[in-house]
Write an enzyme that holds these catalytic residues in place. Structure first.
Site, PDB file in Angstrom:
ATOM      1  N   SER A 163      14.285 -25.891   6.437  1.00  0.00           N
ATOM      2  CA  SER A 163      14.812 -24.536   6.507  1.00  0.00           C
ATOM      3  C   SER A 163      16.289 -24.608   6.913  1.00  0.00           C
ATOM      4  O   SER A 163      16.825 -25.690   7.137  1.00  0.00           O
ATOM      5  CB  SER A 163      14.034 -23.728   7.536  1.00  0.00           C
ATOM      6  OG  SER A 163      14.373 -24.200   8.828  1.00  0.00           O
ATOM      7  N   LYS A 164      16.881 -23.433   7.033  1.00  0.00           N
ATOM      8  CA  LYS A 164      18.312 -23.358   7.362  1.00  0.00           C
ATOM      9  C   LYS A 164      18.633 -24.117   8.649  1.00  0.00           C
ATOM     10  O   LYS A 164      19.723 -24.616   8.837  1.00  0.00           O
ATOM     11  CB  LYS A 164      18.730 -21.903   7.514  1.00  0.00           C
ATOM     12  CG  LYS A 164      18.780 -21.209   6.183  1.00  0.00           C
ATOM     13  CD  LYS A 164      19.546 -19.907   6.251  1.00  0.00           C
ATOM     14  CE  LYS A 164      19.537 -19.223   4.909  1.00  0.00           C
ATOM     15  NZ  LYS A 164      18.710 -18.054   4.854  1.00  0.00           N
ATOM     16  N   ARG A 165      17.657 -24.141   9.535  1.00  0.00           N
ATOM     17  CA  ARG A 165      17.815 -24.845  10.796  1.00  0.00           C
ATOM     18  C   ARG A 165      18.223 -26.318  10.589  1.00  0.00           C
ATOM     19  O   ARG A 165      18.858 -26.928  11.422  1.00  0.00           O
ATOM     20  CB  ARG A 165      16.458 -24.825  11.498  1.00  0.00           C
ATOM     21  CG  ARG A 165      16.464 -24.403  12.905  1.00  0.00           C
ATOM     22  CD  ARG A 165      15.079 -24.090  13.447  1.00  0.00           C
ATOM     23  NE  ARG A 165      13.924 -24.547  12.710  1.00  0.00           N
ATOM     24  CZ  ARG A 165      13.350 -25.747  12.858  1.00  0.00           C
ATOM     25  NH1 ARG A 165      13.832 -26.603  13.725  1.00  0.00           N
ATOM     26  NH2 ARG A 165      12.290 -26.069  12.152  1.00  0.00           N
TER      27      ARG A 165
ATOM     28  N   GLY B 289      20.208 -27.487   8.417  1.00  0.00           N
ATOM     29  CA  GLY B 289      21.520 -27.653   7.790  1.00  0.00           C
ATOM     30  C   GLY B 289      21.546 -26.943   6.455  1.00  0.00           C
ATOM     31  O   GLY B 289      20.774 -26.014   6.221  1.00  0.00           O
TER      32      GLY B 289
END
Ligand code: GLU
Length: 490
Positions: A255-257, A259
């Site tokens: 996920s965006k977490r 990167g």
């Protein structure tokens, strides 16, 4: 494989083009390119009218082109099985839904969303599978008339055969079996005349003569529904391949977490398409040798669905950075400089076109820093070394270095020797460091470190003599003088 290989990538244009989508596209593309007659089709699944956008579609197409994953048929390319936007195929879906209705394989369902939600809730509370209980399966004409009179707009629901084993073959997972009773009757056309994914995808894949459906594992649970539809419509069931999830390094879903997750973000960060393709291929596919660097042509030759793993692939950014660095090594310093210039302009380091001499100097700077770069955007991390003469010594370790009692005498001697250099290049500057250690009887570290901190403000970095050369005599002298006067106040 004797039949013609026809594969497709069928994204829903509902957001940025995710790296996982790019991997599915790549696996399909590789499969198509492996066979002389193979065809790669791009179909846009835009039936989610709220979330779909032209902008997202453009982004997907641009990203595919950037990665070199060109399509033979589909949106923009045309072909014999179009149109290739699902929203342009509504009549086709209606026709096939009507066929199922006529044959008694589907029925109109007048249940409202609220009624369905309530039924699901009750089932879940009773620990039962939340499948449709068949309220509208066998309505009488009177009931239908009554619902119509109430103004209810029906969906079309598929009558899933009961007590059947649903089977299909998956190149990654082998032979798969599901109980049809776990599928239940499901909606194929919504009340507004738009098909649901499971129906549209079957009609399209069959009419577009798709031989192999290669897609993400998250669709595995949809496949039994699709298989019962293939049978009901008299279509040949294609071969499937459900490729594993991509997990972040901590083994949670990517996920965006973790990167950057979209192809565009990687492009903007200055990753090279060849490296991304190479990296994506290794997300799930295991080459049969130790080789890790594959050109796209080598991938076409070596890639095989047989060696695609069932277990999740882990997105290791360090590995991507390493791979990208390998591809960057093949680029000339001129090319890397040209790639960096727009970023330097954007960040205000440069204002516009460079004169030839300035360009040559910047290329020389690139030569000095290039081994420190894994991807383009890292150039900016080094830009201050070259462009910024306002050196600040604010790091506490750096302060310790320059306040050592030998630091000022070292800098002073360095300055003298630098003024006496015949040719101001790294080769002639380099020996000065050794000379100072000998003359002042101090260690190499006590010479290098204060000079580096005084000239760059940093404790570590690329080749110092090279930086001094490229920044040039006048600016280096100014940096040195300024640093020395600051150090005296520390
Ligand atoms: N539109 C679907 C998606 O983007 C396609 C799934 C499939 O390949 O069947 O997830």
């Amino acid at each position: 494989m004797s039949e013609q290989i026809r594969v497709r990538f069928a994204p829903s244009p509902t957001g940025p083009f995710h790296i996982g989508g790019a991997r599915s596209a790549l696996f399909n593309w590789l499969l198509a390119r492996k066979y002389p007659e193979g065809k790669f089709v791009l179909r846009i699944e835009d039936t989610d009218r709220v979330r779909s956008s032209k902008e997202s579609e453009e982004n997907i197409k641009e990203s595919l082109k950037w990665l070199g994953l060109t399509w033979d048929e589909g949106v923009d390319a045309g072909g014999d099985y179009g149109p290739y936007h699902q929203m342009e195929r509504l009549d086709i879906y209606r026709q096939y839904a009507q066929k199922l209705l006529d044959e008694g394989k589907a029925y109109y369902c007048y249940c409202t969303e609220a009624e369905i939600a309530k039924e699901r809730e009750t089932l879940m509370k009773a620990n039962k599978m939340p499948i449709y209980q068949g309220h509208c399966r066998n309505l009488t004409d009177e009931q239908i008339e009554k619902y119509k009179a109430e103004g209810r707009k029906p969906t079309i629901r598929f009558r899933t055969p009961e007590n059947k084993t649903v089977e299909f073959d998956d190149m990654v997972r082998g032979h798969m079996q599901f109980d049809s009773n776990g599928v239940g009757d499901f909606v194929i056309m919504k009340a507004d005349g738009i098909p649901v994914y499971n129906f549209a995808v079957v009609v399209d894949d069959a009419l577009m003569k798709i031989s192999h459906v290669v897609r993400a594992e998250e669709h595995l649970s949809n496949t039994p529904r699709q298989v019962v539809l293939y049978h009901a419509l008299g279509f040949k069931v294609p071969m499937f391949a459900h490729i594993s999830l991509i997990l972040g390094k901590d083994h949670s879903k990517m996920s965006k977490r973790h990167g950057a997750t979209s192809v565009e973000q990687y492009k903007k960060l200055g990753y090279l398409p060849e490296a991304i393709v190479n990296f994506l291929a290794l997300l799930g596919w295991a080459p049969q040798s130790e080789q890790e660097i594959f050109s796209i042509d080598e991938l076409v030759k070596e890639f095989s669905m047989e060696h695609v793993a069932k277990n999740p692939a882990v997105f290791d950014i360090d590995k991507l950075n390493w791979l990208n660095a390998q591809y960057m090594k093949k680029l000339s310093s001129e090319k890397i400089t040209m790639m960096a210039i727009p970023h330097l302009v954007e960040k205000g380091y440069l204002t516009g076109a460079l004169a030839t001499e300035e360009m040559a100097r910047l290329v020389r700077f690139t030569e000095i820093i290039r081994d420190h770069l894994s991807y383009g955007a890292q150039y900016l991390d080094f830009a201050d070394l070259y462009f910024n003469d306002e050196i600040t010594i604010d790091n506490s370790d750096a302060k310790v270095v320059v306040t050592d009692e030998t630091a000022l005498p070292v800098l002073d001697l360095f300055k003298q020797k630098l003024s006496a250099v015949d040719i101001f290049d790294a080769a002639h500057i380099q020996p000065i460091f050794k000379q100072i250690t000998r003359e002042l009887k101090v260690s190499g570290k006590k010479v290098y470190m204060p000079v580096r901190v005084a000239l760059t403000g940093q404790m570590h970095g690329p080749d110092l003599a090279g930086i001094i050369e490229v920044v040039g005599y006048d600016r280096i002298m100014k940096r040195l003088e300024k640093a020395m006067s600051v150090i005296k106040t520390l």
